[in-house]
Design an enzyme around this catalytic site. Sequence first.
Site, PDB file in Angstrom:
ATOM      1  N   HIS A 279      42.182  34.194  29.788  1.00  0.00           N
ATOM      2  CA  HIS A 279      42.623  33.204  28.800  1.00  0.00           C
ATOM      3  C   HIS A 279      41.787  33.236  27.529  1.00  0.00           C
ATOM      4  O   HIS A 279      42.082  32.526  26.566  1.00  0.00           O
ATOM      5  CB  HIS A 279      42.671  31.795  29.415  1.00  0.00           C
TER       6      HIS A 279
ATOM      7  N   ASP B 189      42.637  34.986  36.492  1.00  0.00           N
ATOM      8  CA  ASP B 189      42.065  34.781  35.150  1.00  0.00           C
ATOM      9  C   ASP B 189      40.850  35.681  34.935  1.00  0.00           C
ATOM     10  O   ASP B 189      39.703  35.233  34.982  1.00  0.00           O
ATOM     11  CB  ASP B 189      41.700  33.312  34.959  1.00  0.00           C
TER      12      ASP B 189
ATOM     13  N   SER C 267      34.120  29.158  28.279  1.00  0.00           N
ATOM     14  CA  SER C 267      35.062  29.995  29.025  1.00  0.00           C
ATOM     15  C   SER C 267      34.685  31.462  28.988  1.00  0.00           C
ATOM     16  O   SER C 267      34.231  31.986  27.969  1.00  0.00           O
ATOM     17  CB  SER C 267      36.472  29.848  28.456  1.00  0.00           C
TER      18      SER C 267
END
Length: 258
Positions: A65, A110, A204
């Site tokens: 992502h 992910d 992230s």
Amino acid sequence: MVLIRVLANLLILQLSYAQKSSELVVGGDECNINEHRSLVAIFNSTEFFCSGTLINQEWVVTAAHCDSTNFKMKLGVHSKKVPNEDEQTRNPKEKFFCPNKKKDDVLDKDIMLIKLDSPVSNSEHIAPLSLPSSPPSVGSVCHIMGWGSITPIEKTLPDVPYCANINLLDDAVCRPPYPELPATSRTLCAGILEGGKDTCVVDSGGPLICNGQFQGIVFYGAHPCGQALKPGVYTKVFDYNDWIQSIIAGNTAATCPP
């Protein structure tokens, strides 16, 4: 409100062409300048928006992502304002995603593997962190780090990376707060049950390092960050070892585990 560690800033990205958001370390302290040599800053023309982990001189692992257009990577960075002499900047040459990842499902597989446009050299502030030799054990003390928000609600981004220690928890702890996660997701659950320490917006893609090994990728969690009984969720790197090694060896058709 549950958010992927990058989704907290996604609306901002769409409105201001910033970048997908990640999360920052809440409840931590400034990292020692030499304790994050494998940490990669992923940035665009305006700001850092994700992190990654250098696993050898040519490859970086981060979250799927975190993918964006026209991003670059900085290695050897500590302060955004005061560059280290050995900082190196690279562009992505190739990006690899799990070919069996469910289309448009941000909760599935992910992980992204990036080949750099040229190798980096080891230096005082740059060194790779190898893939894990075994999966981590529940109860392990794990290290998180990043340039993400240091406050749980409002986005407060520091000039330097923050670090904190959290605990690896049983996977069952993360199921009640995040029922939307796929039952078969290959993830790790880590945090502090009473809250207070967590990755957050702009962290992230960064590493979860347990007992010195690269075990997880910052993936998912709650917002506000650092809530009690709502630990962070991390992509389990060990389960993707074979896929990563196959891609690096040139087998670009390799698939990820289901």
